[in-house]
Scaffold this active site. Structure first.
Site, PDB file in Angstrom:
ATOM      1  N   HIS A 195     -12.453  47.184  53.324  1.00 30.23           N
ATOM      2  CA  HIS A 195     -12.354  48.326  54.243  1.00 30.23           C
ATOM      3  C   HIS A 195     -11.179  48.164  55.213  1.00 30.23           C
ATOM      4  CE1 HIS A 195     -16.252  49.217  52.644  1.00 30.23           C
ATOM      5  NE2 HIS A 195     -16.787  48.128  53.149  1.00 30.23           N
ATOM      6  N   HIS A 229     -18.539  52.460  50.132  1.00 30.11           N
ATOM      7  CA  HIS A 229     -18.676  51.523  49.013  1.00 30.11           C
ATOM      8  C   HIS A 229     -18.809  52.290  47.706  1.00 30.11           C
ATOM      9  CE1 HIS A 229     -20.547  49.757  52.630  1.00 30.11           C
ATOM     10  NE2 HIS A 229     -19.812  48.731  52.301  1.00 30.11           N
TER      11      HIS A 229
END
Lengths: 329, 329
Positions: free
Chosen positions: A56, A216
């Site tokens: 991320h 995700h």
């Protein structure tokens, strides 16, 4: 899968070596995977510690530095760091005024940060936690809303308040208010590919998008045809405002966030569309941040985060910061 | 083609609307497509003006602000802005101490900035030009080397020197020294797709890369199999150092630059690999910047720029700046 990596298993460690090379103001403990400030704060201050799965970036490792985090612990790709690493981050960061854990609401993160908090407490650290759950795409899950873009707003505002010398309870309380004032929603044009599996999180046809996607690659509310940016932005703005319209005294902070593979020129097109749709709702942003701050490997798409900020939050948003990913003069 | 846009023809204008919404410190003349500082410098200072085709964001529009550019003029995608727009940028920026054009070495840009310089001179503006030609991938072309990542180093260092009150000739001379000290080289895993054509600049097989690619999808030196990041970085480092090895007194500035669709975690993996290869050559970076600063729409890949900086250049690199894409506290 085409990626600039050496091997799927070495991505996180290799990236930490690169981070350390580029940012001498960071101290990187490669063995325990803890990123902290090379120069500790002058006196005791509340320490902000965050972490979560890697993939991320710049979240969280890129937000370590004066005005934001004191330490971050990156896990494996899309996998929470284990409790002992989080504990190590807390130990590295605690300067005597307590530690605030900023945790995104995912089962693994919640569990591991809770265990780390218990371990840290046993060692005499004072620990409080802010749970970030801003993603309105998930409505009826037992686990509650996911944590995404609001994490950046919590890092920035709580980091600035801690820098001012506020007490742990005060910083935690601000964090909870920021989370309560924040909502996010994301749209993906393509899923990210985890190098461990070599396949995208899901497959989309050439004209399909995933609306309400997670960071995700979690599926969203629905699959749709790709539409012009103005229409997509309207969908996303409406979702974010639903049930959380800023009040007359609020001064909204807006984050137009890229998911990893979307170039800046497209994010600015989205920003224009978001701003226009917000205006139709009578909402005028006080601040707008555009860039890729909470990504999902090489996913294409964007998320929108809106924080209905009060005067204090806005002041803290504007306060100085000096981190790899966000600098305020 | 999957993009967050409204229509191929409106991308540049829509993005400028988003830029203006996010950055109130910028003044955007939508009609003439000129981005300048909303607040003019306090007294006369050398004005830095740059521009070129759009599709390379944040270059150049994201580098307008104190410490860097005074104005930028974005053209159509991958197309130089016409002379009258460049002239308008010079007019907006000139505060009485002359204007420095920073021009990347492409035929259209060179021609249009030259015409604009003539028009500006006719109107009484003092104009000087720095031509950036750092890309060593092109060796035997009549047009010479292409201009890429070194443009950021020129913007930053010349911008800082202008901010200090240096004279036009002095700033131009610094810019030429920075260009002479800079070399770049790029590798693409995928070409960018121009929305006007809807097709990528070139097609690569799933295991192929283009070595020595340009930022408009110009073909490189050769096509190769995708290799691990460490090997790719070695190829790129060796190409950049060939014939331009930093001297013993130099303090290299290194830019590890994403081409648009490459996520930050991969750029940090590349940064680690680049740093290691430079060490094998006995070269230790003094500063390393990692991020997507000179892009090629949604191309995937990276470029490396190395500037063999002297003490002054490094000091100017570290000087304060406050622009959308680069902030120095």
């Amino acid at each position: 899968m085409k990626k600039l990596i050496n091997s799927p298993g070495s991505v996180v460690d290799d990236a930490l070596v690169g981070l350390a090379a580029a940012h001498p103001a960071l101290a990187v403990d490669f063995e325990r995977r803890v990123v902290s400030r090379a120069v500790c704060p002058a006196g005791p201050k509340v320490a902000l510690v965050s972490g979560g799965g890697s993939g991320h970036e710049p979240l969280h490792i890129g937000f370590v530095g004066p005005g934001m985090l004191d330490a971050a612990c990156p896990g494996e790709l899309f996998t929470s760091p284990p409790p002992d690493r989080i504990l190590a981050a807390a130990q590295a960061a605690d300067s005597g005024a307590g530690v605030l854990f900023v945790v995104k609401n995912y089962t693994g993160d919640v569990l591991n940060f809770r265990l780390a908090a218990e371990l840290a407490a046993e060692q005499g650290h004072r620990v409080a936690t802010v749970l970030v759950d801003d993603d309105v795409a998930v409505r009826d899950s037992a686990a509650g809303r996911r944590g995404t873009g609001a994490t950046v707003v919590v890092h920035k505002t709580c980091g600035a308040l801690a820098e001012r010398g506020a007490a742990l309870e005060e910083v935690r309380e601000l964090g909870e208010r920021v989370v309560a004032a924040s909502r996010s929603f994301a749209v993906a044009l393509a899923a990210g590919t985890n190098p461990e599996t070599g396949r995208p999180g899901f497959d989309l046809a050439e004209d399909e998008i995933e609306v309400g996607v997670g960071i995700h690659g979690e599926p969203g509310r629905r699959r749709e045809r790709l539409r012009p940016a103005n229409e997509l932005a309207a969908t996303v703005v409406d979702a974010v405002l639903e049930g959380n319209r800023p009040g007359p005294g609020d001064r909204p902070i807006v984050l137009v966030n890229g998911l990893g593979a979307t170039p800046l020129i497209e994010l600015y097109v989205v920003c224009a569309a978001v701003t226009a749709r917000l205006a139709e709702h009578g909402v005028t942003p006080a601040r707008t941040l555009v860039g890729s701050y909470v990504t999902s490997l090489d996913a294409a798409g964007f998320s929108l985060t809106l924080t209905a900020a009060d005067r204090l939050m806005l002041e803290l948003w504007d306060a100085p910061a000096d981190t790899p990913a966000l600098v305020r003069a």
